[in-house]
Design a protein around this motif. Structure first.
Motif, PDB file in Angstrom:
ATOM      1  N   GLU A   4       0.850  -1.348  -0.043  1.00  0.00           N
ATOM      2  CA  GLU A   4       0.032   0.040  -0.095  1.00  0.00           C
ATOM      3  C   GLU A   4       0.685   1.279   0.146  1.00  0.00           C
ATOM      4  N   GLN A   5       1.771   1.102   0.883  1.00  0.00           N
ATOM      5  CA  GLN A   5       2.913   2.342   0.868  1.00  0.00           C
ATOM      6  C   GLN A   5       3.400   2.668  -0.487  1.00  0.00           C
ATOM      7  N   LYS A   6       3.924   1.491  -1.150  1.00  0.00           N
ATOM      8  CA  LYS A   6       4.673   1.495  -2.585  1.00  0.00           C
ATOM      9  C   LYS A   6       3.680   2.004  -3.392  1.00  0.00           C
ATOM     10  N   SER A   7       2.399   1.793  -3.464  1.00  0.00           N
ATOM     11  CA  SER A   7       1.391   2.194  -4.240  1.00  0.00           C
ATOM     12  C   SER A   7       1.288   3.720  -4.107  1.00  0.00           C
ATOM     13  N   THR A   8       1.070   4.270  -2.966  1.00  0.00           N
ATOM     14  CA  THR A   8       0.708   5.650  -2.736  1.00  0.00           C
ATOM     15  C   THR A   8       2.093   6.526  -3.255  1.00  0.00           C
ATOM     16  N   GLU A   9       3.111   5.787  -2.971  1.00  0.00           N
ATOM     17  CA  GLU A   9       4.578   6.580  -3.360  1.00  0.00           C
ATOM     18  C   GLU A   9       4.497   6.655  -4.812  1.00  0.00           C
ATOM     19  N   GLU A  10       4.211   5.731  -5.583  1.00  0.00           N
ATOM     20  CA  GLU A  10       3.965   5.522  -6.878  1.00  0.00           C
ATOM     21  C   GLU A  10       2.864   6.503  -7.578  1.00  0.00           C
ATOM     22  N   LEU A  11       1.834   6.613  -6.940  1.00  0.00           N
ATOM     23  CA  LEU A  11       0.926   7.542  -7.146  1.00  0.00           C
ATOM     24  C   LEU A  11       1.380   9.081  -7.139  1.00  0.00           C
ATOM     25  N   ILE A  12       2.194   9.204  -5.971  1.00  0.00           N
ATOM     26  CA  ILE A  12       2.537  10.812  -5.827  1.00  0.00           C
ATOM     27  C   ILE A  12       3.513  10.948  -6.789  1.00  0.00           C
ATOM     28  N   PHE A  13       4.483  10.035  -7.064  1.00  0.00           N
ATOM     29  CA  PHE A  13       5.550  10.158  -8.013  1.00  0.00           C
ATOM     30  C   PHE A  13       4.858  10.573  -9.303  1.00  0.00           C
ATOM     31  N   ASN A  14       3.890   9.749  -9.820  1.00  0.00           N
ATOM     32  CA  ASN A  14       3.360   9.872 -11.126  1.00  0.00           C
ATOM     33  C   ASN A  14       2.638  11.459 -11.264  1.00  0.00           C
ATOM     34  N   ALA A  15       2.025  11.822 -10.089  1.00  0.00           N
ATOM     35  CA  ALA A  15       1.396  12.942 -10.152  1.00  0.00           C
ATOM     36  C   ALA A  15       2.338  14.210 -10.201  1.00  0.00           C
ATOM     37  N   ALA A  16       3.434  13.926  -9.369  1.00  0.00           N
ATOM     38  CA  ALA A  16       4.532  14.917  -9.145  1.00  0.00           C
ATOM     39  C   ALA A  16       5.044  15.297 -10.641  1.00  0.00           C
ATOM     40  N   LEU A  17       5.708  14.128 -11.374  1.00  0.00           N
ATOM     41  CA  LEU A  17       6.095  14.340 -12.553  1.00  0.00           C
ATOM     42  C   LEU A  17       5.338  14.989 -13.609  1.00  0.00           C
ATOM     43  N   SER A  18       3.872  14.846 -13.592  1.00  0.00           N
ATOM     44  CA  SER A  18       3.128  15.421 -14.333  1.00  0.00           C
ATOM     45  C   SER A  18       2.841  16.995 -14.168  1.00  0.00           C
TER      46      SER A  18
END
Length: 202
Positions: A4-18
């Motif tokens: 769950e933590q990894k999924s949230t971090e990936e979600l944040i990373f993709n949003a931040a990249l955008s």
């Protein structure tokens, strides 16, 4: 919990990249990144204490992906002539999937060159089989005398520039969105033919 933590971090990373690609470090806001990720701002700060820390991780990962993804191609057991279209095609295909990435990387490298110099220095391209093949070809007189790294710079610049200058090119050439992909696909063959001809005919 770990997943769950990894999924949230990936979600944040993709949003931040955008968001960072659209607005850069100065223009981006943590609230905007949180909104894009679909989480609240407090959770965003739990994972990343500051915008600068998040930006650094996003930028470094983006640059590493852009740079390091080419190393396996350069080390393939095929001739240097065969590698040039492979590399050109790989860069173009990568940028077709993420057309904002080249300008994002170039802008930040220009504004913060010292911070990221170690990544560029240690990207591994100089130690690849492709560079060794070019050096060997030059020593045997089969290839024009040129610094091998110039070949990589030529491939990168010839593939990256159209994406950076897309609005200008589309206006100058009257290209429509519908035939932009065809134009870019043709670049793969044009770049390869020009560079191989230049290296072999002298």
């Amino acid at each position: 919990m770990v997943e769950e933590q990894k999924s949230t971090e990936e979600l944040i990373f993709n949003a931040a990249l955008s968001v960072f690609q659209r607005k850069g470090l100065a223009g981006a806001r943590m609230q905007e990144i949180a909104d894009e990720a679909g989480i609240n701002k407090s959770m965003l700060h739990y994972y990343f204490r500051s915008k600068e820390l998040l930006f650094r991780q996003v930028f470094l990962m983006s640059f590493k992906q852009f740079s390091a993804s080419i190393i396996p191609l350069l080390n393939q057991p095929v001739s240097w002539e065969e590698k040039i279209p492979l590399v050109a095609g790989h860069y173009i295909s990568s940028m077709q999937k993420n057309p904002d990435l080249p300008l994002f990387i170039i802008n930040e490298l220009r504004h913060h060159p010292d911070e990221f110099v170690n990544i560029v220095t240690h990207n591994g391209i100089r130690d690849t089989l492709f560079i060794s093949q070019l050096k060997e070809g030059i020593e045997k007189g089969e290839i024009r005398k040129i610094q091998p790294i110039q070949v990589m710079v030529s491939i990168i610049s010839e593939t990256v520039f159209p994406f950076i200058a897309r609005p200008m090119l589309m206006h100058m050439t009257k290209l429509l969105d519908t035939n932009w992909d065809t134009f870019i696909e043709n670049r793969k063959e044009i770049i390869s033919e020009m560079l191989i001809k230049y290296l072999k005919e002298f």
